[in-house]
Design a protein around this motif. Structure first.
Motif, short mmCIF file in Angstrom:
data_model
loop_
_atom_site.label_atom_id
_atom_site.label_comp_id
_atom_site.label_asym_id
_atom_site.label_seq_id
_atom_site.Cartn_x
_atom_site.Cartn_y
_atom_site.Cartn_z
N ASP A 270 0.73 -1.13 0.20
CA ASP A 270 -0.15 0.13 -0.05
C ASP A 270 0.98 1.19 0.02
O ASP A 270 2.16 1.08 0.22
N LEU A 271 0.48 2.34 0.03
CA LEU A 271 0.91 3.62 -0.16
C LEU A 271 1.67 4.13 1.09
O LEU A 271 2.32 5.32 1.60
N ASP A 272 0.75 3.51 2.37
CA ASP A 272 1.11 4.11 3.63
C ASP A 272 1.35 2.75 4.65
O ASP A 272 1.15 1.61 4.22
N TYR A 273 2.03 2.86 5.61
CA TYR A 273 2.04 2.04 6.88
C TYR A 273 2.91 0.94 6.58
O TYR A 273 2.42 -0.39 6.75
N PRO A 274 3.92 0.92 5.95
CA PRO A 274 4.85 -0.24 5.42
C PRO A 274 5.39 -0.82 6.61
O PRO A 274 5.33 -2.16 6.67
N ALA A 275 5.81 -0.35 7.78
CA ALA A 275 6.24 -0.85 8.88
C ALA A 275 5.09 -1.84 9.56
O ALA A 275 5.28 -2.89 9.97
N TYR A 276 3.87 -1.25 9.87
CA TYR A 276 2.87 -1.88 10.31
C TYR A 276 2.36 -2.95 9.48
O TYR A 276 2.21 -4.21 10.10
N GLY A 277 2.37 -2.67 8.23
CA GLY A 277 1.83 -3.86 7.28
C GLY A 277 2.88 -5.09 7.25
O GLY A 277 2.45 -6.13 7.23
N THR A 278 4.17 -4.69 7.46
CA THR A 278 5.06 -5.82 7.37
C THR A 278 5.17 -6.58 8.62
O THR A 278 5.09 -7.88 8.68
N THR A 279 5.08 -5.91 9.76
CA THR A 279 4.65 -6.72 10.94
C THR A 279 3.56 -7.58 10.94
O THR A 279 3.48 -8.66 11.53
N LYS A 280 2.42 -7.12 10.55
CA LYS A 280 1.14 -7.71 10.24
C LYS A 280 1.25 -8.88 9.32
O LYS A 280 0.85 -10.05 9.47
N ALA A 281 2.23 -8.96 8.16
CA ALA A 281 2.53 -10.10 7.62
C ALA A 281 3.35 -10.93 8.07
O ALA A 281 3.07 -12.08 7.80
N GLY A 282 4.10 -10.58 9.02
CA GLY A 282 4.80 -11.53 10.00
C GLY A 282 3.99 -12.51 10.74
O GLY A 282 4.48 -13.57 11.03
N LEU A 283 2.86 -11.85 11.47
CA LEU A 283 2.11 -12.56 12.21
C LEU A 283 1.50 -13.84 11.41
O LEU A 283 1.13 -14.94 11.97
#
Length: 276
Positions: free
Chosen positions: A157-170
């Motif tokens: 997405d265009l925003d929240y890459p850190a948040y999104g990557t952590t959620k992918a890790g879950l």
């Protein structure tokens, strides 16, 4: 025979990030369905209101000051839950980095400090909570671990890459927990959450962005914390005993359709108006 109105009767749960939003809604739903519930947050005094709500539902609640970026704090909080209630059946790892999300934008502008902070809370904190909950679950012969994921972890997405990557890790973490401890009757699943109007999100997401998200939902509304709590309560119960290593998407259909769904709706509406 299980009382389907109270499928969590006799169970003990701990919910990280339990003071507001999804965590608070889940704590109340667990309690209404029979569970004793420990809720955690950085400041124990701020959790008192939720404990009062749990007790008003006829259950027992416990407020625990816990910092999910600190392993000793996590270990102590889980130990206190077991000491108070005698066991641990359910872990809902829900705490997440939501403050200062304006820092979570372009990768080229990302600071290592914010990136590491997001991982410490969202992903490492979840791993550590599982690490210290699992031995108690093994001891009693069963347990359910529920991670709060996000649609941000399914696509770029265009925003929240850190948040999104952590959620992918879950997603990966849950599968590893499910695989390594499944034969000991420990289950692990992720709720992939779409836009849910929590207090934190309402503060961080402008109304214009909320409207865009609603446009892409297949249902005619945005989600509420109770919508997610319903899924968590199901995954916490023995009714979901055959579900593990899974990702349950609760996003109003946001990720189920073509990326140009909303644009095509507008296009077809304009075309129909022109033909008329």
């Amino acid at each position: 025979m299980v009382d389907l109105s109270r499928p969590l009767e006799g169970k003990v749960a701990i919910i990280t990030g339990g003071g507001s939003g999804i965590g608070r809604a889940t704590a109340k739903m667990f309690a209404a369905r029979g569970a004793k519930v420990a809720i955690t947050g950085r400041t124990e005094s701020k959790l008192a209101g939720v404990v009062a709500e749990i007790e008003a539902l006829g259950s027992q609640g416990l407020a625990i000051g816990m910092d999910v970026t600190d392993e000793a704090s996590i270990a102590a909080g889980i130990a206190r839950t077991v000491e108070t209630f005698g066991k641990l059946d359910i872990l809902h790892s829900n705490a997440a980095q939501t403050g200062a999300m304006f820092e979570d934008a372009a990768i080229t502008d990302m600071t290592v400090e914010f990136w590491n902070k997001a991982f410490a809370t969202n992903l490492t904190g979840s791993m550590l909570a599982a690490k210290h909950a699992i031995p108690h679950m093994i001891k009693q012969g069963a347990g359910s671990i529920i991670f709060t994921g996000s649609g941000k972890g399914l696509a770029g997405d265009l925003d929240y890459p850190a948040y999104g990557t952590t959620k992918a890790g879950l997603l990966g973490l849950s599968r590893y927990v499910a695989t390594q401890y499944g034969k000991q009757n420990i289950r692990a699943n992720v709720i992939v959450v779409g836009l849910v109007m929590t207090e934190a999100l309402d503060e961080n997401l402008p109304p214009e962005a909320q409207a865009l998200m609603k446009e892409h939902n297949l249902v005619p509304f945005l989600g509420s914390p109770d919508d997610i709590a319903e899924v968590a309560a199901f995954l916490a119960s023995d009714q979901s005993r055959y579900i593990t290593g899974a990702s349950i998407v609760a996003d109003g259909g946001f990720t189920a359709h073509s990326g140009v769904y909303a644009d095509m709706q507008r296009f077809m509406a304009h075309a129909a108006a022109g033909a008329a």
